[in-house]
Design a protein around this motif. Structure first.
Motif, PDB file in Angstrom:
ATOM      1  N   GLU A   4       0.862  -1.178   0.000  1.00  8.45           N
ATOM      2  CA  GLU A   4       0.000   0.000   0.000  1.00  8.45           C
ATOM      3  C   GLU A   4       0.899   1.228   0.000  1.00  8.45           C
ATOM      4  OE1 GLU A   4      -3.849   0.597   2.377  1.00  8.45           O
ATOM      5  OE2 GLU A   4      -2.304   1.617   3.564  1.00  8.45           O
ATOM      6  N   ALA A   5       0.684   2.094  -0.976  1.00  8.15           N
ATOM      7  CA  ALA A   5       1.437   3.343  -1.047  1.00  8.15           C
ATOM      8  C   ALA A   5       0.486   4.485  -0.706  1.00  8.15           C
ATOM      9  CB  ALA A   5       2.008   3.544  -2.448  1.00  8.15           C
ATOM     10  N   VAL A   6       0.903   5.300   0.238  1.00  9.67           N
ATOM     11  CA  VAL A   6       0.149   6.502   0.592  1.00  9.67           C
ATOM     12  C   VAL A   6       0.945   7.681   0.045  1.00  9.67           C
ATOM     13  CG1 VAL A   6      -0.799   7.905   2.454  1.00  9.67           C
ATOM     14  CG2 VAL A   6      -0.774   5.410   2.662  1.00  9.67           C
ATOM     15  N   VAL A   7       0.324   8.390  -0.885  1.00 10.53           N
ATOM     16  CA  VAL A   7       0.964   9.513  -1.558  1.00 10.53           C
ATOM     17  C   VAL A   7       0.279  10.796  -1.125  1.00 10.53           C
ATOM     18  CG1 VAL A   7       1.463  10.575  -3.784  1.00 10.53           C
ATOM     19  CG2 VAL A   7       1.531   8.079  -3.554  1.00 10.53           C
ATOM     20  N   ARG A   8       1.049  11.747  -0.625  1.00 10.18           N
ATOM     21  CA  ARG A   8       0.511  13.056  -0.227  1.00 10.18           C
ATOM     22  C   ARG A   8       1.118  14.104  -1.150  1.00 10.18           C
ATOM     23  NH1 ARG A   8      -0.558  13.937   5.340  1.00 10.18           N
ATOM     24  NH2 ARG A   8      -2.508  14.908   4.894  1.00 10.18           N
ATOM     25  N   VAL A  50       7.516  -6.803  -6.489  1.00  9.05           N
ATOM     26  CA  VAL A  50       8.420  -7.822  -5.963  1.00  9.05           C
ATOM     27  C   VAL A  50       8.848  -7.492  -4.544  1.00  9.05           C
ATOM     28  CG1 VAL A  50      10.685  -8.910  -6.280  1.00  9.05           C
ATOM     29  CG2 VAL A  50       9.241  -8.430  -8.261  1.00  9.05           C
ATOM     30  N   ASP A  51       9.144  -6.189  -4.291  1.00  5.17           N
ATOM     31  CA  ASP A  51       9.572  -5.769  -2.965  1.00  5.17           C
ATOM     32  C   ASP A  51       9.164  -4.311  -2.723  1.00  5.17           C
ATOM     33  OD1 ASP A  51      11.443  -4.187  -4.342  1.00  5.17           O
ATOM     34  OD2 ASP A  51      13.069  -5.606  -4.022  1.00  5.17           O
ATOM     35  N   GLU A  52       9.469  -3.832  -1.528  1.00  4.43           N
ATOM     36  CA  GLU A  52       9.071  -2.480  -1.139  1.00  4.43           C
ATOM     37  C   GLU A  52       9.724  -1.420  -2.028  1.00  4.43           C
ATOM     38  OE1 GLU A  52       9.476   0.390   2.750  1.00  4.43           O
ATOM     39  OE2 GLU A  52       9.138  -1.759   3.077  1.00  4.43           O
ATOM     40  N   ASN A  53      10.968  -1.634  -2.412  1.00  7.66           N
ATOM     41  CA  ASN A  53      11.654  -0.664  -3.270  1.00  7.66           C
ATOM     42  C   ASN A  53      10.963  -0.520  -4.623  1.00  7.66           C
ATOM     43  OD1 ASN A  53      13.626   0.053  -1.411  1.00  7.66           O
ATOM     44  ND2 ASN A  53      14.989  -1.590  -2.062  1.00  7.66           N
ATOM     45  N   GLU A  78       4.751   6.987   1.207  1.00  9.19           N
ATOM     46  CA  GLU A  78       4.974   6.004   2.276  1.00  9.19           C
ATOM     47  C   GLU A  78       4.484   4.667   1.766  1.00  9.19           C
ATOM     48  OE1 GLU A  78       3.321   7.052   6.095  1.00  9.19           O
ATOM     49  OE2 GLU A  78       3.653   9.176   5.683  1.00  9.19           O
ATOM     50  N   VAL A  79       5.294   3.649   1.915  1.00  5.87           N
ATOM     51  CA  VAL A  79       4.934   2.317   1.415  1.00  5.87           C
ATOM     52  C   VAL A  79       4.982   1.331   2.566  1.00  5.87           C
ATOM     53  CG1 VAL A  79       5.598   0.446  -0.153  1.00  5.87           C
ATOM     54  CG2 VAL A  79       5.847   2.815  -0.885  1.00  5.87           C
TER      55      VAL A  79
END
Length: 82
Positions: A4-8, A50-53, A78-79
Motif C-alpha cells: 500500500e502506497a500513501v501519496v501526499r 516484488v519488494d518495497e523498493n 509512504e509504502v
C-alpha cells in the motif's frame, strides 16, 4: 506481494493556494486561531510488486507522470506491506 502506497501531494511554498486561504478565513471567523493552512491531496494505492523498493519506485513514477505536477507540487510516498 501487495503493498500500500500513501501519496501526499502539496503545493510548493510560494505557490498560491486560494482554497487554503478561504478555509483559513472561515476557520478564523469560527473562532479558531489558524495562522497557516495548506491543502493536500492524499492517494492510497495498492501496488503489486516484488519488494518495497519496487513499489516505492512505481508510486514515485505515478507522481511524476500523473498525480503531481513537479513544477508546483511536492509529494511524499509512504509504502507498507499489506
Amino acid at each position: 506481494m501487495t503493498y500500500e502506497a500513501v501519496v501526499r501531494v502539496t503545493l510548493k511554498g510560494g505557490v498560491l493556494d486560494p482554497e487554503a486561504k478561504t478555509i483559513q478565513r472561515s476557520l478564523n471567523r469560527l473562532g479558531f486561531g489558524v495562522e497557516n493552512l495548506r491543502t493536500a491531496d492524499e492517494y492510497v494505492v495498492e501496488i503489486d510488486a516484488v519488494d518495497e523498493n519496487e513499489a516505492r519506485e512505481q508510486a514515485e513514477e505515478m507522481c511524476e507522470r500523473l498525480l503531481a505536477n513537479p513544477t508546483i507540487h511536492d509529494y511524499t510516498v509512504e509504502v507498507r506491506e499489506t
